[in-house]
Design an enzyme around this catalytic site. Structure first.
Site, PDB file in Angstrom:
ATOM      1  N   SER A  15       0.874  -1.115  -0.078  1.00 40.56           N
ATOM      2  CA  SER A  15      -0.101  -0.047  -0.089  1.00 40.56           C
ATOM      3  C   SER A  15       0.873   1.256  -0.002  1.00 40.56           C
ATOM      4  O   SER A  15       0.379   2.326  -0.274  1.00 40.56           O
ATOM      5  CB  SER A  15      -0.812   0.059   1.215  1.00 40.56           C
ATOM      6  OG  SER A  15      -0.145   0.185   2.392  1.00 40.56           O
ATOM      7  N   SER A  16       2.393   1.259   0.102  1.00 44.40           N
ATOM      8  CA  SER A  16       2.925   2.169   0.192  1.00 44.40           C
ATOM      9  C   SER A  16       4.457   1.850   0.144  1.00 44.40           C
ATOM     10  O   SER A  16       4.918   0.805  -0.280  1.00 44.40           O
ATOM     11  CB  SER A  16       2.878   3.199   1.702  1.00 44.40           C
ATOM     12  OG  SER A  16       3.532   2.214   2.701  1.00 44.40           O
ATOM     13  N   ARG A  42      -6.074   2.306   4.106  1.00 50.99           N
ATOM     14  CA  ARG A  42      -4.895   2.428   3.165  1.00 50.99           C
ATOM     15  C   ARG A  42      -4.717   1.632   2.121  1.00 50.99           C
ATOM     16  O   ARG A  42      -4.596   2.024   0.780  1.00 50.99           O
ATOM     17  CB  ARG A  42      -3.685   2.312   3.941  1.00 50.99           C
ATOM     18  CG  ARG A  42      -3.232   3.368   5.069  1.00 50.99           C
ATOM     19  CD  ARG A  42      -1.941   2.884   5.882  1.00 50.99           C
ATOM     20  NE  ARG A  42      -0.633   3.240   5.089  1.00 50.99           N
ATOM     21  CZ  ARG A  42       0.376   3.010   5.474  1.00 50.99           C
ATOM     22  NH1 ARG A  42       0.639   2.542   6.523  1.00 50.99           N
ATOM     23  NH2 ARG A  42       1.465   2.804   4.521  1.00 50.99           N
ATOM     24  N   LYS A 121       5.523 -20.855   4.116  1.00 48.34           N
ATOM     25  CA  LYS A 121       4.791 -22.125   4.604  1.00 48.34           C
ATOM     26  C   LYS A 121       3.312 -22.328   3.702  1.00 48.34           C
ATOM     27  O   LYS A 121       3.031 -23.273   3.275  1.00 48.34           O
ATOM     28  CB  LYS A 121       4.396 -22.116   6.077  1.00 48.34           C
ATOM     29  CG  LYS A 121       3.539 -23.215   6.570  1.00 48.34           C
ATOM     30  CD  LYS A 121       3.321 -23.355   7.948  1.00 48.34           C
ATOM     31  CE  LYS A 121       2.212 -24.617   8.368  1.00 48.34           C
ATOM     32  NZ  LYS A 121       2.129 -24.575   9.980  1.00 48.34           N
ATOM     33  N   SER A 137      15.448  -7.281   3.326  1.00 46.60           N
ATOM     34  CA  SER A 137      16.424  -7.125   4.465  1.00 46.60           C
ATOM     35  C   SER A 137      16.785  -5.743   4.504  1.00 46.60           C
ATOM     36  O   SER A 137      15.731  -5.047   4.493  1.00 46.60           O
ATOM     37  CB  SER A 137      17.329  -8.265   4.531  1.00 46.60           C
ATOM     38  OG  SER A 137      18.355  -7.774   3.237  1.00 46.60           O
ATOM     39  N   THR A 184      11.355   7.013   1.279  1.00 46.18           N
ATOM     40  CA  THR A 184       9.783   6.541   1.364  1.00 46.18           C
ATOM     41  C   THR A 184       9.179   7.281   2.639  1.00 46.18           C
ATOM     42  O   THR A 184       9.768   8.006   3.332  1.00 46.18           O
ATOM     43  CB  THR A 184      10.048   4.715   1.674  1.00 46.18           C
ATOM     44  OG1 THR A 184      10.485   4.861   2.933  1.00 46.18           O
ATOM     45  CG2 THR A 184      10.613   4.283   0.640  1.00 46.18           C
TER      46      THR A 184
END
Length: 244
Positions: A15-16, A42, A121, A137, A184
């Site tokens: 969403s962003s 959002r 999973k 990461s 961001t």
């Protein structure tokens, strides 16, 4: 001539920021995307904006730290070609270890490490052998800073998790994108009015001469999705931050 296979990409954290940029890129290429997050409002706002890039967008509300939510997510998405995870809850995690907030550290671990494992999973059974899962990461694993010990540890652990999953889930591919500093919305919360100055100072130090943009990271995700001979790998998209 056969037509191009329309791929379905699930972007958790779409969403962003970096996830949003990836979703826009997927749609622009004519593929389908499901953006996933914890905040329905959002997600709805992001979907409205992204529809300009293409019609093939869906949304799903899920918290990756809750297994039942992850299980429901992939039970409802249909077949999935690629999964990318950018979502994380790092609220309060940047603290000196002497004042470590254990609940904040556990939220980070739950969303970034255990959440990644839960996604693997439950997503893997819905995916073709040519599919991929990509984690996010970060530079903290390589250039840790005071107050960031838990973040550094979690980023490093995520890369080890991906390497192990690349073996466990083969031939499904599992990789990691490791961004450096990227402009961001998260920086608005980290630096407030000092955002421009902090990012500018880092840009002056970086070999690339600038900090990253969300589109830079989106391109890296797309490269890992497209290359069927890359697995168990960390792709550094940091402007040379590891060398300064």
């Amino acid at each position: 001539m056969s037509s191009k296979h329309e791929e379905h990409v699930v972007v958790i954290g779409g969403s962003s920021g970096m996830g949003y940029a990836l979703a826009a890129s997927v749609l622009a290429a004519g593929d389908r995307v499901t953006i996933v997050g914890r905040d329905a409002a959002r997600l709805a706002a992001a979907r409205k904006q992204l529809q300009a890039d293409g019609p093939g967008i869906a949304t799903a509300v899920a918290d990756v730290s809750e297994e039942s939510a992850v299980e429901r997510l992939f039970a409802g998405t249909g077949p999935v070609d690629h999964v990318v995870i950018t979502a994380v809850d790092a609220t309060g995690a940047y603290q000196h270890v002497s004042v470590l907030d254990l609940p904040a550290a556990r939220r980070l671990i739950d969303t970034k490490i255990l959440g990644a494992a839960l996604v693997a999973k439950h997503a893997a059974p819905t995916m073709p052998s040519t599919g991929s899962i990509t984690f996010t990461s970060g530079i903290a694993a390589y250039r840790p800073a005071p107050g960031g010990s838990i973040v550094a540890a979690v980023n490093g652990a995520l890369e080890s998790l991906a390497a192990a999953l690349a073996l466990e889930l083969a031939p499904l591919r599992v990789n990691v994108v490791s961004p450096g500093w990227v402009d961001t919305p998260v920086w608005d919360a980290i630096a407030g009015d000092g955002k421009a100055a902090r990012l500018g100072a880092m840009a002056d130090r970086l070999p690339a001469g600038r900090v990253g943009a969300p589109q830079d990271i989106a391109q890296a995700f797309r490269a890992l999705m497209a290359n069927g001979f890359i697995t168990g790998t960390v792709l550094h998209v940091d402007g040379g931050h590891r060398f300064i």
